[in-house]
Design a protein around this motif. Structure first.
Motif, PDB file in Angstrom:
ATOM      1  N   THR A 181     -72.787  77.212   3.731  1.00  0.00           N
ATOM      2  CA  THR A 181     -72.733  78.644   3.461  1.00  0.00           C
ATOM      3  C   THR A 181     -71.639  79.253   4.332  1.00  0.00           C
ATOM      4  OG1 THR A 181     -74.286  79.245   5.205  1.00  0.00           O
ATOM      5  CG2 THR A 181     -75.231  78.699   3.050  1.00  0.00           C
ATOM      6  N   GLU A 182     -71.286  80.486   4.050  1.00  0.00           N
ATOM      7  CA  GLU A 182     -70.313  81.149   4.914  1.00  0.00           C
ATOM      8  C   GLU A 182     -70.871  81.292   6.333  1.00  0.00           C
ATOM      9  OE1 GLU A 182     -68.082  84.440   3.686  1.00  0.00           O
ATOM     10  OE2 GLU A 182     -67.908  83.835   1.580  1.00  0.00           O
ATOM     11  N   ALA A 183     -72.161  81.486   6.433  1.00  0.00           N
ATOM     12  CA  ALA A 183     -72.772  81.609   7.763  1.00  0.00           C
ATOM     13  C   ALA A 183     -72.684  80.294   8.527  1.00  0.00           C
ATOM     14  CB  ALA A 183     -74.229  82.038   7.621  1.00  0.00           C
ATOM     15  N   SER A 184     -72.915  79.164   7.841  1.00  0.00           N
ATOM     16  CA  SER A 184     -72.841  77.875   8.536  1.00  0.00           C
ATOM     17  C   SER A 184     -71.411  77.571   8.970  1.00  0.00           C
ATOM     18  CB  SER A 184     -73.386  76.751   7.644  1.00  0.00           C
ATOM     19  OG  SER A 184     -72.562  76.531   6.518  1.00  0.00           O
ATOM     20  N   ILE A 185     -70.439  77.998   8.178  1.00  0.00           N
ATOM     21  CA  ILE A 185     -69.032  77.801   8.553  1.00  0.00           C
ATOM     22  C   ILE A 185     -68.685  78.640   9.775  1.00  0.00           C
ATOM     23  CG2 ILE A 185     -66.649  78.173   7.793  1.00  0.00           C
ATOM     24  CD1 ILE A 185     -67.612  77.436   4.950  1.00  0.00           C
ATOM     25  N   ARG A 186     -69.138  79.897   9.804  1.00  0.00           N
ATOM     26  CA  ARG A 186     -68.877  80.744  10.979  1.00  0.00           C
ATOM     27  C   ARG A 186     -69.543  80.165  12.220  1.00  0.00           C
ATOM     28  NH1 ARG A 186     -69.648  84.904   7.154  1.00  0.00           N
ATOM     29  NH2 ARG A 186     -71.833  85.109   7.786  1.00  0.00           N
ATOM     30  N   ARG A 187     -70.752  79.673  12.049  1.00  0.00           N
ATOM     31  CA  ARG A 187     -71.474  79.101  13.192  1.00  0.00           C
ATOM     32  C   ARG A 187     -70.724  77.878  13.735  1.00  0.00           C
ATOM     33  NH1 ARG A 187     -77.972  78.024  13.665  1.00  0.00           N
ATOM     34  NH2 ARG A 187     -77.923  77.054  15.727  1.00  0.00           N
ATOM     35  N   THR A 188     -70.222  77.051  12.837  1.00  0.00           N
ATOM     36  CA  THR A 188     -69.464  75.879  13.266  1.00  0.00           C
ATOM     37  C   THR A 188     -68.186  76.290  13.982  1.00  0.00           C
ATOM     38  OG1 THR A 188     -70.361  74.554  11.431  1.00  0.00           O
ATOM     39  CG2 THR A 188     -68.348  73.738  12.488  1.00  0.00           C
ATOM     40  N   GLY A 189     -67.504  77.310  13.468  1.00  0.00           N
ATOM     41  CA  GLY A 189     -66.295  77.797  14.123  1.00  0.00           C
ATOM     42  C   GLY A 189     -66.561  78.286  15.534  1.00  0.00           C
ATOM     43  N   ASP A 190     -67.640  79.048  15.720  1.00  0.00           N
ATOM     44  CA  ASP A 190     -67.999  79.527  17.061  1.00  0.00           C
ATOM     45  C   ASP A 190     -68.305  78.353  17.991  1.00  0.00           C
ATOM     46  OD1 ASP A 190     -67.752  82.103  16.096  1.00  0.00           O
ATOM     47  OD2 ASP A 190     -69.906  82.400  15.796  1.00  0.00           O
ATOM     48  N   PHE A 191     -69.032  77.385  17.460  1.00  0.00           N
ATOM     49  CA  PHE A 191     -69.424  76.216  18.254  1.00  0.00           C
ATOM     50  C   PHE A 191     -68.198  75.408  18.679  1.00  0.00           C
ATOM     51  CE2 PHE A 191     -71.123  71.783  18.503  1.00  0.00           C
ATOM     52  CZ  PHE A 191     -72.013  71.980  19.535  1.00  0.00           C
ATOM     53  N   VAL A 192     -67.272  75.218  17.770  1.00  0.00           N
ATOM     54  CA  VAL A 192     -66.064  74.453  18.069  1.00  0.00           C
ATOM     55  C   VAL A 192     -65.312  75.084  19.242  1.00  0.00           C
ATOM     56  CG1 VAL A 192     -63.786  73.809  17.204  1.00  0.00           C
ATOM     57  CG2 VAL A 192     -65.784  73.495  15.760  1.00  0.00           C
ATOM     58  N   LEU A 193     -65.115  76.377  19.203  1.00  0.00           N
ATOM     59  CA  LEU A 193     -64.384  77.038  20.287  1.00  0.00           C
ATOM     60  C   LEU A 193     -65.140  76.952  21.609  1.00  0.00           C
ATOM     61  CD1 LEU A 193     -62.860  80.212  18.583  1.00  0.00           C
ATOM     62  CD2 LEU A 193     -61.823  77.975  18.978  1.00  0.00           C
ATOM     63  N   SER A 194     -66.458  76.983  21.539  1.00  0.00           N
ATOM     64  CA  SER A 194     -67.248  76.932  22.770  1.00  0.00           C
ATOM     65  C   SER A 194     -67.156  75.566  23.450  1.00  0.00           C
ATOM     66  CB  SER A 194     -68.716  77.261  22.476  1.00  0.00           C
ATOM     67  OG  SER A 194     -69.371  76.179  21.824  1.00  0.00           O
ATOM     68  N   LEU A 195     -66.822  74.518  22.683  1.00  0.00           N
ATOM     69  CA  LEU A 195     -66.744  73.167  23.247  1.00  0.00           C
ATOM     70  C   LEU A 195     -65.465  72.929  24.037  1.00  0.00           C
ATOM     71  CD1 LEU A 195     -68.078  71.025  20.251  1.00  0.00           C
ATOM     72  CD2 LEU A 195     -69.304  71.629  22.345  1.00  0.00           C
ATOM     73  N   LYS A 196     -64.458  73.780  23.821  1.00  0.00           N
ATOM     74  CA  LYS A 196     -63.165  73.638  24.511  1.00  0.00           C
ATOM     75  C   LYS A 196     -62.550  72.251  24.270  1.00  0.00           C
ATOM     76  CE  LYS A 196     -64.163  77.037  28.115  1.00  0.00           C
ATOM     77  NZ  LYS A 196     -65.372  77.567  27.451  1.00  0.00           N
TER      78      LYS A 196
END
Length: 478
Positions: free
Chosen positions: A355-370
């Motif tokens: 979903t668009e929400a799952s894509i946004r969540r993945t994007g936020d998570f990716v950036l948080s991992l550095k």
């Protein structure tokens, strides 16, 4: 026997745009090179024709002319789903010019679909599903096709499927891949940009199979077993690449490189005691690594570790990559960083349930991992993957083999409005990662280490600028 082994190009980019994938990352066709080495050992005259190699010819006609220039008795094709039709068009032209040439097809697409391909496509004499080294060697030796395990053949108007070929019991019995058969190797075969420091690079596979069953992964060739080369064999293979070809960096593309811990511990000890002047990248699995293992990899010359994450949505992980949790991902990334290794995340967009929400969540998570790098694959359903059986119930699927290359969205999840919207979300995701100030600081801090990647980009700047524009929103003037 004179044999030509062919790696078809297929469609490896986006329709209507120049294919630059080989410019950014050109991999040696290791499966074909392994078969070539076995055929050479058996006394045959073997050539390898890589349609994605440096300076490769364009179009069926010119490639067929070059193949026939070797005056082959047999031509073997190893094809992915996106490359199968290109291979078949070459086989049809070869048969039209020289009907007596034997044509054989193998590879993941053949392994998944089997005899049904012979019913739909003429000009193919044999299919060779699964591991091809022993099967093709027996066929080239003139053994009775009816007695060769692992062969699918025509008998008059009927399609006959022989007994399956047993998996090779000892991978150490195989000769090293015949890298010398590739024109331009190794300097013409470039690893992904900025994934290496030392040049030239090469690729290697040190095990076959995977015991897991992710929903999207095709296991048609090596099934769910797991076999591996010994540490001594791997060390000698690496030394062969270093001494004969001058290779200084390896990308190891095993599905489960570190699954057999004693094997990796012994290999790392050998590389630490007797360094080869090489670095390497490999993958580890979330939940199956620890600080000691990562320290061993670092001491042995490892530069970067990849981690299959796929999504930051817990339900998506449960459906498609069981056993992986976001908490374990964070812990593993931190351990990799503390070991002094770079970390690359591997993700997939557009799986069933996205979903668009799952894509946004993945994007936020990716950036948080550095992360130091990441790769976002466009989900493609393949015939040998578990999800294939129900894919028509999960959303809209366009089964166009030429587009099934993980670079085009051929599947649209029910929860996403359109393929255009999914492409937009993908482009925004990629641009967001590489525009992140934190990632840019990390990248700038080591930019001089990647002088060769920079020079490669400068040489091919128009192609890379065109690719960059692919990730700009429509009408953007940035």
């Amino acid at each position: 026997m004179r044999i030509v082994l062919v790696h078809p190009a297929g469609s490896n980019w986006i329709p209507g745009r120049k294919d630059i994938t080989a410019t950014a990352n050109r991999m040696a066709p290791l499966g074909l090179l392994s078969i070539a080495a076995c055929l050479v050992r058996a006394g045959h005259e073997v050539s390898v024709h890589d349609c994605l190699g440096p300076g490769a010819a364009a179009g069926t006609e010119e490639n067929v002319r070059l193949i026939l220039g070797h005056h082959p008795d047999m031509v073997g094709f190893s094809a992915t789903t996106s490359g199968f039709l290109d291979g078949w068009e070459m086989a049809r032209a070869i048969k039209g010019a020289r009907p007596g040439v034997i044509t054989v097809f193998g590879g993941v697409h053949v392994s998944a679909l089997g005899g049904a391909l012979l019913e739909r496509f003429d000009h193919i004499d044999y299919l060779c599903p699964g591991e091809g080294e022993a099967t093709l060697t027996e066929l080239a030796a003139g053994e009775d096709p009816a007695r060769i395990d692992g062969l699918i053949r025509r008998v008059g108007e009927e399609i006959t499927v022989n007994a399956p070929r047993a998996a090779l019991a000892n991978l150490d019995d195989l000769p090293f891949p015949a890298y010398e058969k590739l024109a331009g190797f190794p300097r013409g075969y470039n690893l992904p940009l900025f994934s290496y420091i030392q040049f030239p690079g090469a690729t290697m596979i040190t095990s076959r199979g995977c015991t897991y069953q992710c929903s999207y992964c095709d296991r048609s060739v090596f099934k769910r077993g797991y076999r591996w080369n010994s540490p001594a064999y791997i060390y000698e293979h690496m030394r062969h690449l270093r001494m004969r070809f001058g290779v200084r960096h390896l990308n190891i593309y095993d599905d489960l490189f570190t699954a057999n811990r004693p094997r990796i511990a012994e290999l790392c000890a050998m590389l630490t005691r007797k360094p080869l002047g090489m670095q390497f990248n490999c993958a580890v699995r979330v939940g199956q690594t620890d600080a000691d293992l990562l320290a061993m990899l670092k001491d042995a010359g490892c530069l970067m570790v990849s981690l299959g994450i796929e999504s930051a949505d817990p339900e998506m992980l449960r459906r498609h990559k069981a056993g992986v949790t976001l908490e374990e991902v964070r812990k593993t990334v931190e351990m990799i960083r503390q070991a002094g290794l770079r970390v690359k995340g591997l993700f997939m967009m557009g799986l069933p349930g996205e979903t668009e929400a799952s894509i946004r969540r993945t994007g936020d998570f990716v950036l948080s991992l550095k992360l130091d790098d990441m790769n976002m694959t466009k989900f493609t359903p393949f015939p040998g993957a578990p999800i294939w059986k129900t894919i028509g119930q999960e959303g809209a699927f366009e089964e166009d083999w030429r587009l099934m290359n993980c670079l085009n969205f051929v599947f649209l999840p029910k929860e996403i409005a359109s393929r255009e919207r999914l492409d937009q979300l993908y482009n925004e995701f990629v641009k967001r990662f590489y525009s992140d100030p934190g990632w840019r600081r990390r990248f700038r801090s080591r930019i001089w280490e990647h002088r060769h990647s920079l020079w490669h980009m400068v040489k091919h700047l128009p192609d890379f600028m065109a690719a960059r524009r692919s990730f700009e929103p429509a009408g953007s003037t940035e």
